[in-house]
Write an enzyme that holds these catalytic residues in place. Structure first.
Site, mmCIF file in Angstrom:
data_model
loop_
_atom_site.group_PDB
_atom_site.id
_atom_site.type_symbol
_atom_site.label_atom_id
_atom_site.label_comp_id
_atom_site.label_asym_id
_atom_site.label_seq_id
_atom_site.Cartn_x
_atom_site.Cartn_y
_atom_site.Cartn_z
ATOM 1 N N LYS A 44 0.841 -1.211 0.000
ATOM 2 C CA LYS A 44 0.000 0.000 0.000
ATOM 3 C C LYS A 44 0.871 1.255 0.000
ATOM 4 C CE LYS A 44 -2.666 -0.777 3.674
ATOM 5 N NZ LYS A 44 -3.786 -0.580 4.637
ATOM 6 N N LYS A 46 2.861 2.027 2.437
ATOM 7 C CA LYS A 46 2.862 2.529 3.818
ATOM 8 C C LYS A 46 3.898 1.763 4.632
ATOM 9 C CE LYS A 46 -1.657 4.201 5.196
ATOM 10 N NZ LYS A 46 -2.818 3.977 6.068
HETATM 11 N N1 C2G Z 1 -10.161 6.800 9.248
HETATM 12 C C1 C2G Z 1 -11.165 7.704 9.610
HETATM 13 N N2 C2G Z 1 -10.819 8.963 9.966
HETATM 14 C C2 C2G Z 1 -9.518 9.344 9.995
HETATM 15 C C3 C2G Z 1 -8.507 8.422 9.654
HETATM 16 C C4 C2G Z 1 -8.849 7.138 9.283
HETATM 17 O O1 C2G Z 1 -12.369 7.374 9.583
HETATM 18 N N3 C2G Z 1 -9.231 10.618 10.354
HETATM 19 C C5 C2G Z 1 -10.575 5.456 8.850
HETATM 20 C C6 C2G Z 1 -10.179 5.127 7.397
HETATM 21 O O2 C2G Z 1 -11.139 5.682 6.500
HETATM 22 C C7 C2G Z 1 -10.206 3.602 7.414
HETATM 23 C C8 C2G Z 1 -9.760 3.270 8.864
HETATM 24 O O3 C2G Z 1 -9.900 4.487 9.631
HETATM 25 O O4 C2G Z 1 -11.528 3.118 7.202
HETATM 26 C C9 C2G Z 1 -8.326 2.806 8.924
HETATM 27 O O5 C2G Z 1 -7.520 3.810 8.323
HETATM 28 P P1 C2G Z 1 -6.017 3.410 7.878
HETATM 29 O O6 C2G Z 1 -5.351 2.731 8.994
HETATM 30 O O7 C2G Z 1 -5.407 4.610 7.222
HETATM 31 O O8 C2G Z 1 -6.318 2.285 6.770
HETATM 32 P P2 C2G Z 1 -6.028 2.341 5.204
HETATM 33 O O9 C2G Z 1 -4.581 2.557 4.942
HETATM 34 O O10 C2G Z 1 -7.027 3.247 4.619
HETATM 35 O O11 C2G Z 1 -6.279 0.812 4.800
HETATM 36 O O12 C2G Z 1 -8.132 -2.805 2.400
HETATM 37 C C10 C2G Z 1 -8.389 -1.560 3.014
HETATM 38 C C11 C2G Z 1 -7.115 -0.938 3.514
HETATM 39 O O13 C2G Z 1 -6.403 -1.838 4.351
HETATM 40 C C12 C2G Z 1 -7.461 0.341 4.266
#
Ligand code: C2G
Length: 133
Positions: A44, A46
């Protein structure tokens, strides 16, 4: 029992993560979280500060979370939904539309992100804080 699933990296756990987990749980009785493995994070683009094991232990301590599974690939979601008999798939709306193909298997809901917080913001602010004291 109505089962909900969501996925993410959940590094530097913050209130935005808690908000989505709390709201996701409100859609059912049992919440499964697929946490991105360190290898999948690399896919990803990350790099999490906390390892998969650390992020798993942190998520398992949250009252809204009933089970944590590893997320290894983009493609495992259909298999997970079938395997765990999932009724609702939930993601933050930064992913809006990206997982609509799952509507064939379960309800797909995108919830508004929490404004003003992100893992990236934490890192930037922390850097500034360490520089300025
Ligand atoms: N999130 C949120 N508000 C934020 C930050 C994150 O609602 N201020 C939500 C994201 O939208 C996501 C969840 O928290 O639904 C996890 O965010 P991340 O850890 O950044 O996950 P991500 O990299 O988006 O991975 O297959 C799907 C991926 O693994 C999602």
């Amino acid at each position: 029992m109505k089962k909900v699933i969501t996925y993410g990296t959940f590094d530097f756990l913050h209130n935005g993560h808690i908000n989505i987990l709390r709201r996701a749980k409100e859609y059912g009785d049992y919440l499964i979280v697929g946490i991105s493995s360190d290898e999948f994070n690399a896919l990803k683009g990350k790099k999490a500060y906390y390892s998969f094991e650390q992020r798993k232990a942190i998520l398992e301590a949250i009252r809204y979370v009933d089970k944590v599974i590893p997320e290894h690939t983009w493609d495992q979601k259909v298999e997970d939904i079938k395997k765990y008999d999932i009724d609702v798939f939930i993601m933050g709306d930064d992913w809006k539309g990206k997982f609509d193909f799952l509507k064939e298997y379960c309800e797909v809901i995108y919830l508004p992100r929490t404004v003003g917080i992100s893992t990236t913001k934490i890192k930037t602010d922390l850097n500034q804080f360490l520089k300025n004291g």
